[in-house]
Design a protein around this motif. Structure first.
Motif, PDB file in Angstrom:
ATOM      1  N   LEU A 113       2.501   0.853 -18.041  1.00 34.47           N
ATOM      2  CA  LEU A 113       1.872   2.157 -17.886  1.00 34.47           C
ATOM      3  C   LEU A 113       1.116   2.186 -16.566  1.00 34.47           C
ATOM      4  O   LEU A 113       0.368   1.253 -16.237  1.00 34.47           O
ATOM      5  N   GLU A 114       1.318   3.272 -15.790  1.00 31.44           N
ATOM      6  CA  GLU A 114       0.589   3.469 -14.549  1.00 31.44           C
ATOM      7  C   GLU A 114      -0.101   4.829 -14.576  1.00 31.44           C
ATOM      8  O   GLU A 114       0.500   5.838 -14.961  1.00 31.44           O
ATOM      9  N   GLY A 127      -6.278   4.393  -9.238  1.00 32.35           N
ATOM     10  CA  GLY A 127      -5.380   4.318 -10.374  1.00 32.35           C
ATOM     11  C   GLY A 127      -5.568   3.052 -11.176  1.00 32.35           C
ATOM     12  O   GLY A 127      -6.449   2.223 -10.893  1.00 32.35           O
ATOM     13  N   LEU A 128      -4.723   2.914 -12.167  1.00 30.93           N
ATOM     14  CA  LEU A 128      -4.767   1.783 -13.088  1.00 30.93           C
ATOM     15  C   LEU A 128      -3.351   1.491 -13.535  1.00 30.93           C
ATOM     16  O   LEU A 128      -2.539   2.403 -13.716  1.00 30.93           O
ATOM     17  N   ALA A 129      -3.024   0.213 -13.691  1.00 28.54           N
ATOM     18  CA  ALA A 129      -1.731  -0.188 -14.240  1.00 28.54           C
ATOM     19  C   ALA A 129      -1.950  -1.276 -15.277  1.00 28.54           C
ATOM     20  O   ALA A 129      -2.776  -2.172 -15.092  1.00 28.54           O
ATOM     21  N   GLY A 155      -0.937  15.792  -9.769  1.00 26.15           N
ATOM     22  CA  GLY A 155      -0.417  16.389 -10.993  1.00 26.15           C
ATOM     23  C   GLY A 155       0.522  15.457 -11.724  1.00 26.15           C
ATOM     24  O   GLY A 155       0.721  15.589 -12.938  1.00 26.15           O
ATOM     25  N   ASP A 156       1.090  14.495 -10.994  1.00 24.99           N
ATOM     26  CA  ASP A 156       1.970  13.498 -11.610  1.00 24.99           C
ATOM     27  C   ASP A 156       1.125  12.256 -11.874  1.00 24.99           C
ATOM     28  O   ASP A 156       1.165  11.280 -11.140  1.00 24.99           O
ATOM     29  N   PHE A 157       0.347  12.308 -12.945  1.00 29.66           N
ATOM     30  CA  PHE A 157      -0.690  11.307 -13.168  1.00 29.66           C
ATOM     31  C   PHE A 157      -0.210  10.071 -13.921  1.00 29.66           C
ATOM     32  O   PHE A 157      -0.744   8.983 -13.726  1.00 29.66           O
ATOM     33  N   VAL A 158       0.773  10.220 -14.774  1.00 28.51           N
ATOM     34  CA  VAL A 158       1.125   9.148 -15.703  1.00 28.51           C
ATOM     35  C   VAL A 158       2.588   8.759 -15.518  1.00 28.51           C
ATOM     36  O   VAL A 158       3.472   9.615 -15.479  1.00 28.51           O
ATOM     37  N   THR A 159       2.835   7.447 -15.393  1.00 30.36           N
ATOM     38  CA  THR A 159       4.196   6.911 -15.361  1.00 30.36           C
ATOM     39  C   THR A 159       4.308   5.846 -16.437  1.00 30.36           C
ATOM     40  O   THR A 159       3.577   4.852 -16.423  1.00 30.36           O
ATOM     41  N   VAL A 199       0.844  -1.188   0.000  1.00 31.79           N
ATOM     42  CA  VAL A 199       0.000   0.000   0.000  1.00 31.79           C
ATOM     43  C   VAL A 199       0.885   1.246   0.000  1.00 31.79           C
ATOM     44  O   VAL A 199       1.792   1.379   0.813  1.00 31.79           O
ATOM     45  N   GLY A 200       0.625   2.146  -0.930  1.00 30.09           N
ATOM     46  CA  GLY A 200       1.427   3.349  -1.063  1.00 30.09           C
ATOM     47  C   GLY A 200       2.379   3.318  -2.242  1.00 30.09           C
ATOM     48  O   GLY A 200       2.975   4.339  -2.582  1.00 30.09           O
ATOM     49  N   ARG A 201       2.515   2.172  -2.893  1.00 30.81           N
ATOM     50  CA  ARG A 201       3.445   2.084  -4.028  1.00 30.81           C
ATOM     51  C   ARG A 201       2.996   2.945  -5.196  1.00 30.81           C
ATOM     52  O   ARG A 201       3.807   3.366  -6.024  1.00 30.81           O
ATOM     53  N   ASP A 202       1.665   3.205  -5.290  1.00 33.09           N
ATOM     54  CA  ASP A 202       1.156   3.996  -6.402  1.00 33.09           C
ATOM     55  C   ASP A 202       0.954   5.460  -6.023  1.00 33.09           C
ATOM     56  O   ASP A 202       0.350   6.217  -6.790  1.00 33.09           O
TER      57      ASP A 202
END
Length: 250
Positions: free
Chosen positions: A196-197, A205-207, A184-188, A176-179
């Motif tokens: 894609l995260e 979120g979604l990965a 504002g930093d929405f996309v990795t 928990v907390g890894r995402d």
């Protein structure tokens, strides 16, 4: 709305409650003072292992939190070094700690597992990058810790893994907390474009990708399917299916 509520109930609420019930029925240390923090003996004696080494590790955390979450950390050893260096983030004082616990220590009496292990020249090349990532972590000051949705211990290690993609490992779904990301930093997107995260500050979120499969993330909990190593991921229980492979690189 009823269908959405049913999906949330089946995929997130029911597994989380079941995991909490299992945890509550088990025996746990009464407090951090009575917990076992000693070495688990999982890692080799560094004095007898001349090669450089890197380990990413995790263990269930204490109390009822352990029903839903693990604590993660990273361990390094330069070639010829006689001891390991362990990096954690904790929730008190100056949060980033070096060697506050044995490298393979139990966490609240819970035995750790190795998520990935690298040895030799490959590990040696990554250690400076890992140390730089630890130094660059933006939430490293007093007060820079929130148990949920982050930044917490898993947010810290997730940052290191993003900064050092050569480690090629994902924290378990129970991390928990890894995402967590700053709003504002929405996309990795991973450098190889294979993972894609999307994150709304760690609240949802979604990965999608070869590392994660498909994950729906809500309030720090994960429901997903691992495609490369077939398994389902449930809140609290983590992976159910084919065991996660531990990368042993030398």
């Amino acid at each position: 709305m009823k269908k959405i509520a049913l999906v949330l109930l089946v995929c997130f609420v029911a597994p989380a409650l079941a995991s909490l019930a299992v945890r509550a029925a088990g025996s746990q240390p009464g407090s951090w003072r009575t917990a076992d923090w000693s070495s688990s003996g999982l890692l080799p004696d560094p004095a007898l292992d001349s090669e450089a080494a890197v380990y990413v590790m995790a263990a269930r955390t204490g109390g009822l939190k352990g029903a839903l979450a693990v604590h993660s950390w990273i361990v390094t050893k330069s070639a010829g070094a006689a001891r390991y260096s362990r990096y954690d983030k904790v929730g008190w004082g100056s949060p980033i700690r070096t060697n506050a616990y044995p490298a393979d220590g139990r966490w609240y009496s819970n035995a750790p597992e190795i998520l990935t292990a690298l040895h030799g020249a490959d590990a040696g090349k990554l250690i400076p990058k890992i140390e730089a990532a630890v130094e660059s972590y933006p939430f490293s000051h007093r007060g820079d810790y929130r148990i949920w949705p982050g930044p917490n211990s898993n947010s810290f290690i997730a940052h290191v893994l993003r900064e050092v993609p050569e480690l090629d490992v994902a924290l378990p779904p129970e991390a928990v907390g890894r995402d967590f990301r700053s709003l504002g930093d929405f996309v990795t997107l991973s450098p190889d474009w294979r993972n894609l995260e999307l994150s709304l500050g760690g609240y949802a979120g979604l990965a999608v990708g070869t590392r994660y499969g498909v994950e729906l993330r809500l309030a720090g909990l994960v429901f997903g399917i691992d495609i490369m190593r077939p398994a389902v991921k449930l809140p609290g229980f983590g992976r159910i299916g084919m065991a996660r492979e531990v990368a042993l690189v030398s």
